[in-house]
Design an enzyme around this catalytic site. Structure first.
Site, mmCIF file in Angstrom:
data_model
loop_
_atom_site.group_PDB
_atom_site.id
_atom_site.type_symbol
_atom_site.label_atom_id
_atom_site.label_comp_id
_atom_site.label_asym_id
_atom_site.label_seq_id
_atom_site.Cartn_x
_atom_site.Cartn_y
_atom_site.Cartn_z
ATOM 1 N N GLU A 248 12.603 0.335 -1.317
ATOM 2 C CA GLU A 248 11.610 1.413 -1.461
ATOM 3 C C GLU A 248 10.593 1.209 -0.354
ATOM 4 O OE1 GLU A 248 12.141 3.863 -3.170
ATOM 5 O OE2 GLU A 248 13.639 3.119 -4.573
ATOM 6 N N CYS B 186 2.211 4.549 -2.090
ATOM 7 C CA CYS B 186 3.292 4.967 -1.193
ATOM 8 C C CYS B 186 3.537 6.470 -1.323
ATOM 9 C CB CYS B 186 4.561 4.193 -1.490
ATOM 10 S SG CYS B 186 5.020 4.277 -3.216
HETATM 11 P P1 NAD Z 1 5.318 -5.284 4.025
HETATM 12 O O1 NAD Z 1 6.604 -4.679 4.427
HETATM 13 O O2 NAD Z 1 4.454 -5.875 5.071
HETATM 14 O O3 NAD Z 1 5.589 -6.502 2.977
HETATM 15 C C1 NAD Z 1 6.270 -6.303 1.776
HETATM 16 C C2 NAD Z 1 6.811 -7.637 1.284
HETATM 17 O O4 NAD Z 1 7.825 -8.085 2.187
HETATM 18 C C3 NAD Z 1 5.775 -8.752 1.235
HETATM 19 O O5 NAD Z 1 5.994 -9.555 0.091
HETATM 20 C C4 NAD Z 1 6.065 -9.540 2.505
HETATM 21 O O6 NAD Z 1 5.676 -10.894 2.445
HETATM 22 C C5 NAD Z 1 7.584 -9.428 2.574
HETATM 23 N N1 NAD Z 1 8.178 -9.627 3.899
HETATM 24 C C6 NAD Z 1 7.611 -9.498 5.113
HETATM 25 N N2 NAD Z 1 8.525 -9.755 6.089
HETATM 26 C C7 NAD Z 1 9.697 -10.032 5.462
HETATM 27 C C8 NAD Z 1 11.012 -10.363 5.923
HETATM 28 N N3 NAD Z 1 11.324 -10.451 7.220
HETATM 29 N N4 NAD Z 1 11.971 -10.582 4.997
HETATM 30 C C9 NAD Z 1 11.688 -10.459 3.673
HETATM 31 N N5 NAD Z 1 10.461 -10.173 3.191
HETATM 32 C C10 NAD Z 1 9.476 -9.949 4.076
HETATM 33 O O7 NAD Z 1 4.553 -4.194 3.160
HETATM 34 P P2 NAD Z 1 3.055 -4.241 2.582
HETATM 35 O O8 NAD Z 1 2.091 -4.110 3.722
HETATM 36 O O9 NAD Z 1 2.920 -5.401 1.652
HETATM 37 O O10 NAD Z 1 3.040 -2.907 1.671
HETATM 38 C C11 NAD Z 1 2.752 -1.649 2.163
HETATM 39 C C12 NAD Z 1 4.027 -0.878 2.412
HETATM 40 O O11 NAD Z 1 4.783 -0.783 1.211
HETATM 41 C C13 NAD Z 1 3.753 0.564 2.821
HETATM 42 O O12 NAD Z 1 4.590 0.927 3.891
HETATM 43 C C14 NAD Z 1 4.114 1.363 1.579
HETATM 44 O O13 NAD Z 1 4.490 2.687 1.843
HETATM 45 C C15 NAD Z 1 5.222 0.557 1.015
HETATM 46 N N6 NAD Z 1 5.424 0.855 -0.416
HETATM 47 C C16 NAD Z 1 6.480 1.645 -0.787
HETATM 48 C C17 NAD Z 1 6.687 1.980 -2.132
HETATM 49 C C18 NAD Z 1 7.847 2.858 -2.557
HETATM 50 O O14 NAD Z 1 8.136 2.924 -3.750
HETATM 51 N N7 NAD Z 1 8.526 3.539 -1.651
HETATM 52 C C19 NAD Z 1 5.795 1.500 -3.099
HETATM 53 C C20 NAD Z 1 4.728 0.710 -2.701
HETATM 54 C C21 NAD Z 1 4.557 0.384 -1.348
#
Ligand code: NAD
Length: 478
Positions: A244, A278
């Site tokens: 997501e 999101c």
């Molecule tokens: P992010 O992608 O920076 O991080 C998300 C998670 O992934 C964190 O726990 C992070 O530590 C981990 N992560 C980072 N690099 C990784 C890797 N290489 N491998 C595995 N895990 C890794 O996102 P964020 O800044 O925490 O959240 C904001 C984003 O989330 C926005 O883009 C938002 O739109 C999205 N979001 C989407 C939904 C949905 O349902 N579509 C819901 C909530 C948030």
């Protein structure tokens, strides 16, 4: 708050300590935690692997009872969880408590799923045969979550996984691990056996890679760029993926809209919860006849919000959740101005009574669909207005963006609403309602690159957290 990792039923401190700060008051440390290394993450994955078969075979009623107990415990601690959430992520206290209650509902719903799990029976074309299609746990689930819903999001992933007999390793965002620690405490107290649920805190890539490599399935929520990276990694092991990801959600406002309602849903979608949803509204596509009146009203609403410390009783919009996001938001406005956007409201930081990451709800006007400000996710309290001539142009503008998560329309015409609902390429569509604000019993998610794989929540939970098995039974002629 002091929180440890939870591996195989034991609370484990990692080698790398880290603290979280309150985005409402950068002088306040909220929690002390520690990151584990790859060895401990492997240990958590191995514990989950050992524990899964027994959990998958666990008595159905007993498993449902445990999930109900988790829901009850979350409910009874909703104030504490909400308070921690407000201090660590910056939602206002009512929003924080509301999110905790939503987490409880997710476990309640999942408890029902345990006893609702069904299979299918078919007649066979071969005489003397029956065909059964049953669902089995997918196995070990890796869950990786972002910072914007620190309790609800881990809860709907963990609840769904556990309901269908899977074991889980959860990695929360290091900006907001406190609620995940409280969830782990509750799962332990409710009687989830050791190894069935594990919590690890660690660097995204290093921790994530081990989790992806060792898991049977990955449920991930985060940014689209991170999603692409994890999907590439998962391709090597063919780990089942549910991603997501980001959004750039459009709300279309037509000349025939009820102006009060349009302003209400647009402002809610764009600025409530500091725009950090999101499914929040980032693009407002407005037809010429209503444009000026709509913009004037929206600018007034934006200027009227009380922005401030998340725990102040009169605060309507809390701080931006963390410093990198805050800086990105401010730069987003600078870039939008450089490409020609005018700022009709907000546009920058706001002074508070504390040293917090406060940003004014921002309205950009005079923008074009193809500009960066309408193509790039901002994930903050920022919305840009695009003026169009009619519904056709509005539909085209709404779809002219790679993100396809949520979209909405404000109109009093059923025909226009239905045309938009059908033409929108987003995974979720709202009519006369904010693009954000979802319920837990129906599917949630978008088309690529806003989502990938099975949708989350509701009936989609079974699709992702189980594997289907088709069995041919030769019982012989009867
Ligand atoms: P992010 O992608 O920076 O991080 C998300 C998670 O992934 C964190 O726990 C992070 O530590 C981990 N992560 C980072 N690099 C990784 C890797 N290489 N491998 C595995 N895990 C890794 O996102 P964020 O800044 O925490 O959240 C904001 C984003 O989330 C926005 O883009 C938002 O739109 C999205 N979001 C989407 C939904 C949905 O349902 N579509 C819901 C909530 C948030």
């Amino acid at each position: 708050m002091k929180g440890a990792n939870y591996i195989d039923g034991r609370w484990v401190d990692g080698a790398v300590p880290f603290d979280t700060v309150n985005p409402s008051d950068l002088d306040e440390i909220v929690g002390h935690y520690s990151k584990v290394g790859e060895a401990e993450v492997r240990e958590a994955m191995a514990a989950a692997r050992r524990a899964q078969p027994a959990w998958g075979a666990f008595n159905m009623q007993a498993r449902a009872d445990i999930l109900h107990k988790v829901a009850d415990l979350i409910k009874s601690r909703a104030q504490d969880i909400g308070l921690l959430l407000s201090r660590e992520e910056g939602k206002t206290l009512p929003e924080g408590v509301g999110e905790a209650l939503r987490a409880a509902q997710c476990f309640q719903y999942a408890a029902g799923d345990v006893v609702r799990a069904q299979g299918e029976w078919y007649n066979s074309m071969r005489d003397g045969f029956n065909v059964l299609v049953t669902r089995e746990p997918v196995g070990v689930v890796a869950a990786i979550t972002p910072w914007n819903f620190p309790i609800a999001l881990p809860s709907w992933k963990v609840a769904g996984a556990l309901a269908f007999g899977n074991s889980v390793v959860l990695k929360p965002s290091s900006f907001v691990p406190g609620c995940a620690v409280m969830l782990a405490q509750i799962l332990e107290e409710a009687g989830v056996p050791a190894g069935v649920f594990n919590l690890v805190m660690g660097d995204g890539r290093a921790t994530g890679n081990v989790m992806i490599d060792e898991a049977d399935a990955l449920t991930f929520t985060g940014g689209t760029a991170t999603g692409r990276t994890v999907l590439t990694r998962a391709a090597e092991t063919m780990t089942k993926c549910q991603l997501e990801l980001g959004g750039k959600n459009a709300l279309v406002v037509l000349d025939d809209a009820d102006l009060d309602l349009a302003v209400d849903i647009a402002s809610n979608g764009a600025w409530i919860q500091t725009g950090q949803r999101c499914t929040g509204t980032e693009r407002l596509i407005v037809t010429r006849g209503i444009h000026d009146a709509f913009v004037e009203r929206m600018a007034k609403v934006a200027a009227g919000y009380r922005v401030g410390h998340a725990l102040d009783a009169d605060t309507q919009i809390g701080p931006v959740a963390n410093a990198p996001q805050f800086n990105e938001n401010l730069q987003f406005v600078v870039d939008a101005r450089a490409e020609g956007a005018e700022v009709a409201a907000g546009g920058g930081a706001v002074e508070g009574r504390t040293r917090g990451l406060f940003m004014a709800p921002t309205l950009l006007v005079g923008t074009k669909p193809e500009w960066r400000c309408n193509q790039h996710e901002s994930f903050g309290p920022i919305a840009s207005v695009v003026m169009v001539e009619d519904l056709d142009e509005a539909i085209h503008a709404a779809n002219a963006c790679e993100y396809k998560l949520s979209s909405g329309i404000a109109t009093t015409s059923l025909k226009n609403a239905e045309r938009f609902r059908k033409a929108s390429q987003a995974g979720m569509v709202t009519v006369n309602a904010p693009t954000a604000g979802l319920e837990y019993h129906v599917p949630l998610g978008g088309r690529a690159p806003s989502g990938y794989g099975a949708r989350e929540t509701g009936a989609s939970t079974a699709e992702f957290f189980t594997e289907s098995k088709t069995s041919y039974i030769n019982h012989g002629a009867i």
